[in-house]
Design an enzyme around this catalytic site. Structure first.
Site, PDB file in Angstrom:
ATOM      1  CG  HIS A  29      -0.295  -0.208   2.512  1.00 41.75           C
ATOM      2  ND1 HIS A  29       0.060  -1.463   2.948  1.00 41.75           N
ATOM      3  CD2 HIS A  29       0.082   0.638   3.500  1.00 41.75           C
ATOM      4  CE1 HIS A  29       0.620  -1.387   4.133  1.00 41.75           C
ATOM      5  NE2 HIS A  29       0.660  -0.106   4.500  1.00 41.75           N
ATOM      6  CG  HIS A  85       0.791   5.190   4.339  1.00 40.63           C
ATOM      7  ND1 HIS A  85      -0.104   5.158   5.388  1.00 40.63           N
ATOM      8  CD2 HIS A  85       1.501   4.043   4.422  1.00 40.63           C
ATOM      9  CE1 HIS A  85       0.077   4.032   6.079  1.00 40.63           C
ATOM     10  NE2 HIS A  85       1.045   3.345   5.513  1.00 40.63           N
TER      11      HIS A  85
HETATM   12  P1  5GP Z   1       1.548   0.353   7.465  1.00 34.51           P
HETATM   13  O1  5GP Z   1       1.762   0.472   8.951  1.00 34.51           O
HETATM   14  O2  5GP Z   1       1.504  -1.103   7.046  1.00 34.51           O
HETATM   15  O3  5GP Z   1       2.457   1.182   6.622  1.00 34.51           O
HETATM   16  O4  5GP Z   1       0.117   0.960   7.203  1.00 34.51           O
HETATM   17  C1  5GP Z   1      -1.068   0.258   7.414  1.00 34.51           C
HETATM   18  C2  5GP Z   1      -2.162   1.273   7.543  1.00 34.51           C
HETATM   19  O5  5GP Z   1      -3.396   0.598   7.394  1.00 34.51           O
HETATM   20  C3  5GP Z   1      -2.178   1.981   8.892  1.00 34.51           C
HETATM   21  O6  5GP Z   1      -2.022   3.373   8.703  1.00 34.51           O
HETATM   22  C4  5GP Z   1      -3.540   1.616   9.457  1.00 34.51           C
HETATM   23  O7  5GP Z   1      -4.159   2.691  10.102  1.00 34.51           O
HETATM   24  C5  5GP Z   1      -4.324   1.198   8.243  1.00 34.51           C
HETATM   25  N1  5GP Z   1      -5.335   0.199   8.520  1.00 34.51           N
HETATM   26  C6  5GP Z   1      -5.171  -0.947   9.242  1.00 34.51           C
HETATM   27  N2  5GP Z   1      -6.328  -1.624   9.269  1.00 34.51           N
HETATM   28  C7  5GP Z   1      -7.232  -0.902   8.550  1.00 34.51           C
HETATM   29  C8  5GP Z   1      -8.607  -1.117   8.222  1.00 34.51           C
HETATM   30  O8  5GP Z   1      -9.241  -2.092   8.600  1.00 34.51           O
HETATM   31  N3  5GP Z   1      -9.198  -0.161   7.450  1.00 34.51           N
HETATM   32  C9  5GP Z   1      -8.526   0.935   7.005  1.00 34.51           C
HETATM   33  N4  5GP Z   1      -9.196   1.817   6.251  1.00 34.51           N
HETATM   34  N5  5GP Z   1      -7.225   1.161   7.296  1.00 34.51           N
HETATM   35  C10 5GP Z   1      -6.600   0.247   8.074  1.00 34.51           C
END
Ligand code: 5GP
Ligand code: ZN
Length: 139
Positions: free
Chosen positions: A102, A104
């Protein structure tokens, strides 16, 4: 690559878990992050499950980049931040908490104190050259 039944983002793609959807096309989905750093923080994913940059297919990352550019412009217009960072983590050591690739889209304020900026400090040129040579060996 298809879907992973244990992956929260695959569940969002399938409609089994709700999201605040912003945009979708055949290959990608953009939706709001539910733990936003600032208003407008959202995510762009390929619909297919690729854990990280190391597995993602070239077409999937191209599609995600295209969608990210489109959505970033809309976020910029909607919340008028001082700037926007695109961020992308690979592996727990880099802060990745969801194992589905993903991007951001993070609206920024000049004084928001977010910590993923760093102070540029001049590097050792010989060391930089040595590391570059090591990387080129894998390209
Ligand atoms: P990472 O930490 O992997 O870079 O980012 C994962 C992101 O996914 C986090 O910012 C977290 O808030 C978001 N996230 C985790 N679970 C969910 C969910 O169920 N729905 C949405 N919309 N975002 C999520
Ligand atoms: Zn997934």
């Amino acid at each position: 690559m298809g879907a992973d039944p244990n992956c929260i983002f695959c569940k969002i793609v399938a409609g089994a878990v709700p999201c605040f959807k912003l945009f979708e096309d055949a290959e990608t989905l953009a939706f709001m992050d539910i733990n936003p750093v600032h208003d407008g923080h959202c995510l762009v994913i390929p619909k297919a499950h690729y854990p990280t940059i190391f597995e993602i297919a070239p077409g999937a990352i191209e599609a995600a980049a295209r969608t990210a550019a489109r959505v970033a412009k809309a976020v910029n217009a909607a919340v008028t931040p001082d700037g926007i960072n695109l961020m992308q983590a690979n592996g727990e050591g880099a802060g990745q908490s969801v194992g589905h690739f993903h991007l951001h889209i993070v609206p920024r304020r000049a004084d928001d104190g977010l910590l993923f900026n760093w102070e540029p400090k001049p590097g050792d040129m010989a060391h930089i050259a040595e590391i570059a040579e090591r990387i080129r060996g894998f390209l």
